[in-house]
Design a protein around this motif. Structure first.
Motif, PDB file in Angstrom:
ATOM      1  N   VAL A 277       0.920  -1.337  -0.106  1.00 47.09           N
ATOM      2  CA  VAL A 277      -0.088   0.101   0.144  1.00 47.09           C
ATOM      3  C   VAL A 277       0.953   1.156   0.101  1.00 47.09           C
ATOM      4  CG1 VAL A 277      -1.551   1.364   1.361  1.00 47.09           C
ATOM      5  CG2 VAL A 277      -2.163  -1.134   1.188  1.00 47.09           C
ATOM      6  N   THR A 278       0.658   1.966  -0.978  1.00 46.36           N
ATOM      7  CA  THR A 278       1.428   3.325  -1.116  1.00 46.36           C
ATOM      8  C   THR A 278       0.669   4.318  -0.351  1.00 46.36           C
ATOM      9  OG1 THR A 278       2.568   2.575  -3.244  1.00 46.36           O
ATOM     10  CG2 THR A 278       2.836   4.903  -2.778  1.00 46.36           C
ATOM     11  N   ILE A 279       1.528   5.143   0.412  1.00 43.04           N
ATOM     12  CA  ILE A 279       0.995   6.285   1.262  1.00 43.04           C
ATOM     13  C   ILE A 279       1.907   7.114   1.056  1.00 43.04           C
ATOM     14  CG2 ILE A 279       0.439   7.212   3.496  1.00 43.04           C
ATOM     15  CD1 ILE A 279       0.526   4.300   4.710  1.00 43.04           C
ATOM     16  N   GLY A 280       1.080   8.291   0.246  1.00 46.58           N
ATOM     17  CA  GLY A 280       1.853   9.625  -0.158  1.00 46.58           C
ATOM     18  C   GLY A 280       1.021  10.720  -0.373  1.00 46.58           C
ATOM     19  N   VAL A 281      -0.124  10.621   0.159  1.00 48.71           N
ATOM     20  CA  VAL A 281      -1.251  11.629  -0.030  1.00 48.71           C
ATOM     21  C   VAL A 281      -0.539  13.032   0.386  1.00 48.71           C
ATOM     22  CG1 VAL A 281      -2.163  11.601   2.124  1.00 48.71           C
ATOM     23  CG2 VAL A 281      -3.483  12.497   0.108  1.00 48.71           C
ATOM     24  N   ILE A 282       0.381  12.982   1.535  1.00 47.42           N
ATOM     25  CA  ILE A 282       0.694  14.124   2.033  1.00 47.42           C
ATOM     26  C   ILE A 282       2.363  14.472   2.015  1.00 47.42           C
ATOM     27  CG2 ILE A 282      -1.140  14.893   3.661  1.00 47.42           C
ATOM     28  CD1 ILE A 282       0.318  13.378   5.712  1.00 47.42           C
ATOM     29  N   SER A 283       2.735  13.376   1.196  1.00 53.59           N
ATOM     30  CA  SER A 283       4.377  13.536   0.985  1.00 53.59           C
ATOM     31  C   SER A 283       4.868  14.960   0.575  1.00 53.59           C
ATOM     32  CB  SER A 283       4.812  12.347  -0.101  1.00 53.59           C
ATOM     33  OG  SER A 283       4.331  12.571  -1.268  1.00 53.59           O
ATOM     34  N   ASP A 284       5.864  15.305   1.340  1.00 52.98           N
ATOM     35  CA  ASP A 284       6.486  16.790   1.087  1.00 52.98           C
ATOM     36  C   ASP A 284       7.928  16.579   1.220  1.00 52.98           C
ATOM     37  OD1 ASP A 284       7.205  19.332   0.836  1.00 52.98           O
ATOM     38  OD2 ASP A 284       6.574  19.892   2.845  1.00 52.98           O
ATOM     39  N   LYS A 285       8.772  16.323   2.107  1.00 51.20           N
ATOM     40  CA  LYS A 285      10.070  16.121   2.172  1.00 51.20           C
ATOM     41  C   LYS A 285      10.484  14.934   1.990  1.00 51.20           C
ATOM     42  CE  LYS A 285      10.777  19.982   5.439  1.00 51.20           C
ATOM     43  NZ  LYS A 285      11.194  20.511   6.639  1.00 51.20           N
ATOM     44  N   PHE A 286       9.629  13.838   2.178  1.00 51.86           N
ATOM     45  CA  PHE A 286      10.034  12.301   1.799  1.00 51.86           C
ATOM     46  C   PHE A 286       9.135  11.982   0.680  1.00 51.86           C
ATOM     47  CE2 PHE A 286      11.049  13.457   6.263  1.00 51.86           C
ATOM     48  CZ  PHE A 286      12.054  12.695   6.414  1.00 51.86           C
ATOM     49  N   GLU A 287       9.867  10.846   0.168  1.00 55.49           N
ATOM     50  CA  GLU A 287       9.018  10.052  -0.780  1.00 55.49           C
ATOM     51  C   GLU A 287       7.837   9.430  -0.255  1.00 55.49           C
ATOM     52  OE1 GLU A 287       9.653  10.255  -3.935  1.00 55.49           O
ATOM     53  OE2 GLU A 287      11.595  11.020  -3.966  1.00 55.49           O
ATOM     54  N   PRO A 288       6.834   8.841  -1.041  1.00 55.75           N
ATOM     55  CA  PRO A 288       5.783   8.104  -0.421  1.00 55.75           C
ATOM     56  C   PRO A 288       6.309   6.883   0.024  1.00 55.75           C
ATOM     57  CG  PRO A 288       5.000   8.833  -2.714  1.00 55.75           C
ATOM     58  CD  PRO A 288       6.749   9.246  -2.452  1.00 55.75           C
ATOM     59  N   SER A 289       5.394   6.310   1.349  1.00 51.09           N
ATOM     60  CA  SER A 289       5.815   5.090   1.857  1.00 51.09           C
ATOM     61  C   SER A 289       5.138   3.991   1.256  1.00 51.09           C
ATOM     62  CB  SER A 289       5.366   5.316   3.253  1.00 51.09           C
ATOM     63  OG  SER A 289       5.619   4.048   4.058  1.00 51.09           O
ATOM     64  N   LYS A 290       6.077   3.025   0.927  1.00 48.78           N
ATOM     65  CA  LYS A 290       5.445   1.679   0.472  1.00 48.78           C
ATOM     66  C   LYS A 290       5.734   0.695   1.603  1.00 48.78           C
ATOM     67  CE  LYS A 290       7.134   2.414  -4.501  1.00 48.78           C
ATOM     68  NZ  LYS A 290       7.862   2.288  -5.408  1.00 48.78           N
ATOM     69  N   MET A 291       4.222   0.614   2.111  1.00 50.96           N
ATOM     70  CA  MET A 291       4.312  -0.307   3.369  1.00 50.96           C
ATOM     71  C   MET A 291       3.694  -1.788   2.784  1.00 50.96           C
ATOM     72  SD  MET A 291       1.225   0.060   6.224  1.00 50.96           S
ATOM     73  CE  MET A 291      -0.046  -0.730   5.326  1.00 50.96           C
ATOM     74  N   PRO A 292       4.561  -2.656   3.266  1.00 48.77           N
ATOM     75  CA  PRO A 292       4.518  -4.314   2.912  1.00 48.77           C
ATOM     76  C   PRO A 292       3.036  -4.736   3.639  1.00 48.77           C
ATOM     77  CG  PRO A 292       6.101  -3.997   4.606  1.00 48.77           C
ATOM     78  CD  PRO A 292       5.701  -2.606   4.333  1.00 48.77           C
ATOM     79  N   HIS A 293       1.918  -4.306   3.173  1.00 46.88           N
ATOM     80  CA  HIS A 293       0.600  -4.805   3.757  1.00 46.88           C
ATOM     81  C   HIS A 293       0.448  -6.093   3.866  1.00 46.88           C
ATOM     82  CE1 HIS A 293      -3.717  -4.859   3.846  1.00 46.88           C
ATOM     83  NE2 HIS A 293      -3.417  -3.741   4.677  1.00 46.88           N
ATOM     84  N   ARG A 294       0.662  -6.940   2.713  1.00 45.64           N
ATOM     85  CA  ARG A 294       0.354  -8.232   2.975  1.00 45.64           C
ATOM     86  C   ARG A 294       1.345  -8.943   4.124  1.00 45.64           C
ATOM     87  NH1 ARG A 294       0.318 -11.648  -2.368  1.00 45.64           N
ATOM     88  NH2 ARG A 294      -1.540 -10.594  -2.797  1.00 45.64           N
ATOM     89  N   LYS A 295       2.600  -8.649   4.044  1.00 46.94           N
ATOM     90  CA  LYS A 295       3.475  -9.001   5.031  1.00 46.94           C
ATOM     91  C   LYS A 295       3.186  -8.852   6.591  1.00 46.94           C
ATOM     92  CE  LYS A 295       8.632  -8.819   6.200  1.00 46.94           C
ATOM     93  NZ  LYS A 295       9.797  -8.214   5.829  1.00 46.94           N
TER      94      LYS A 295
END
Length: 535
Positions: free
Chosen positions: A425-443
């Motif tokens: 799951v990619t979390i990037g809706v408010i990414s500013d100084k950092f790249e979007p977070s790619k969360m290993p959801h299934r794991k």
């Protein structure tokens, strides 16, 4: 002359300064003594005379294990200090017998017993060339107003493993005509016979079935009862040179390190056995628990169905029967609403389950879950789903019904199909100084499911495949496609009775890792979840 006066004034000032400094040094020394006071489990403050009159001196500090060791080095035993009663049992009072038929001693007589007994032993030990204790005139060595060594004990208890070691022992004599040895400890006082007797099938904790007469119990503390029963039995086995006996020193039962070591060793024993055998008490495998109410029609009074309670399972999950049977195993369990639903009590169903939810494998989700303000019908039916017993139904029939209902419960946790769990799951809706977070959801989901594997509690209460999703996707309908966090949480730190979006993301992830005691990623390691933008 003037110089002489100045010198006198200077001398006076110095004397005063030395006096003040001396007082401060002494005060600091006293504080230092308190701060450096060490704690050991064998320290006993002897203040027996205080029950009869005010003490002239502070209570005497007595190090029990140190004396036991010293006696052993001299070829002496507990009998050097403790007498035996008419039945041959060692008493725990010093150099005297107490109780029925024994004379009441005055404060002066007690003082003589302690002073004569202790000091004479010290003299004899010194004459033999052994290290010894205080002599006549060295009062402050024992009577310390601010002891350098204080009592520090952990609570000793009889858990299921320790209990098994006793009732499985071949060293403890078996009951007359039986293969069990329960009567060695579980006797009761018979008012008619005026003595202790063993009643098979009615064994209980000493608190509810004591071997002492009511008159004796009035003058006995919990400490005295346990020591009278346990320590004297262990000492008897030692005197008989039995292959194995229990401890007679304080540290083995009351020192944290030794208790932890014993429990770790006992845990290895249980693991090697697979599980502890059940107590030979003819207890049921399962029971139907019904609300304790007044009136001829309890189902109408409560509106709730009975609960099928897995007694056999719970026996293996608690340390002692008294966790649930708080008034003893022979007394009826309190099934009132408060007793069964009080979240603050370990003895209640809800309270015990809430305690389980605090374990790391569960706390990641449950710590963040909102507390329900009212129980829903669906929640209650997780437990209250047994049929009302027919009028006149016997205990055996109701127990069979409970066993059958328990057998029908799910043997594994309901899970969403693996292919329906997003791999990332990619979390990037408010990414500013950092790249979007790619969360290993299934794991993450599969790791949490693994932590709940083989948990009957999780199997029963996670009744739907989407139940586990609610741990993160709280306050949302249970679904494999829950709404995004931004649908409830506003801009980064704006609040309207709830955290902003940025705060919600960080609190959800970081608090979960904290509750589950995960070391990686660290809460301060931002780039472990989202890389910093190059620009």
């Amino acid at each position: 002359m003037a110089n002489g006066k100045r010198m006198l004034r200077f001398a006076a000032i110095m004397i005063a300064l030395v006096g003040v400094l001396g007082f401060q040094m002494e005060a600091m020394g006293m504080l230092d003594t308190v701060e450096k006071a060490t704690g050991t489990p064998d320290v006993i403050m002897i203040d027996t005379i205080a029950k009869l009159e005010s003490l002239e001196q502070s209570a005497a500090v007595f190090e029990h294990d140190a004396h036991t060791k010293a006696l052993k080095e001299q070829g002496m035993s507990c009998n050097s200090c403790h007498k035996k009663d008419a039945e041959g049992n060692m008493t725990l009072t010093f150099n005297r017998l107490e109780g029925e038929g024994q004379p009441e001693l005055s404060a002066s007589e007690l003082k003589d017993i302690y002073h004569d007994g202790c000091i004479s032993c010290h003299v004899e030990s010194g004459d033999k060339g052994f290290k010894t204790g205080p002599m006549v005139g060295e009062c402050r060595s024992c009577h310390q107003a601010k002891p350098e060594i204080v009592a520090e004990r952990v609570e000793a208890g009889m858990d299921n493993t320790l209990h098994f070691i006793h009732w499985d022992s071949k060293i403890i004599p078996a009951d007359a005509g039986e293969q069990t040895n329960c009567g060695a400890c579980h006797t009761v006082y018979d008012e008619t016979a005026k003595k202790e007797v063993y009643k098979k099938g009615e064994e209980d904790s000493w608190r509810y079935a004591t071997v002492y007469s009511p008159e004796e119990m009035a003058n006995l503390s919990t400490r005295e009862v346990f020591h009278n029963q346990c320590v004297t039995c262990h000492q008897t086995l030692i005197e008989k040179k039995a292959e194995r006996s229990g401890p007679v020193d304080c540290a083995s039962c009351h020192e944290a390190k030794k208790v932890d070591a014993r429990e770790a060793e006992n845990a290895k024993t249980v693991k090697a056995m697979g599980e502890l055998p059940r107590l030979p008490r003819k207890q049921p495998d399962a029971v139907l628990m019904m609300a304790k109410v007044e009136g001829p029609a309890p189902e109408k009074a409560t509106g709730m169905a009975p609960v099928a309670f897995n007694h056999k399972l719970h026996e293996s999950e608690v340390d002692t029967c008294n966790v649930c049977h708080v008034q003893g195993v022979n007394a009826p369990v309190d099934t009132s609403f408060k007793a069964m639903h009080d979240v603050t009590l370990d003895s209640s169903c809800v309270g015990c389950h809430a305690k389980e939810q605090k374990k790391p494998e569960c706390a990641g989700c449950h710590a963040a879950r909102p507390v329900s303000k009212a129980n829903s019908e669906a929640t209650c039916k997780s437990c209250h789903n047994a049929a009302q017993p027919a009028p006149g139904a016997t205990k055996e029939v109701m127990q069979t019904e409970a066993v059958n209902l328990i057998a029908s419960r799910p043997a594994s946790q309901a899970m969403v199909a693996i292919e329906d769990i997003p791999e990332t799951v990619t979390i990037g809706v408010i990414s500013d100084k950092f790249e979007p977070s790619k969360m290993p959801h299934r794991k993450i989901v599969l790791s949490m499911a693994k932590g709940m594997k083989d948990s009957p509690l999780a199997n029963t209460f996670h009744a739907t495949p989407e139940a586990m999703c609610a741990g993160c996707h709280h306050n949302a309908p249970a679904s494999v496609t829950p709404p995004k966090c931004a649908s409830c949480h506003a801009k980064p730190f704006e609040t309207d009775g709830k955290p902003g979006l940025k705060a919600a993301y960080h609190a959800q992830c970081m608090s979960c890792h904290t509750e589950m005691k995960l070391e990686k990623p660290a809460a301060t390691n931002c780039v472990a979840c989202h890389e910093k933008k190059a620009n």
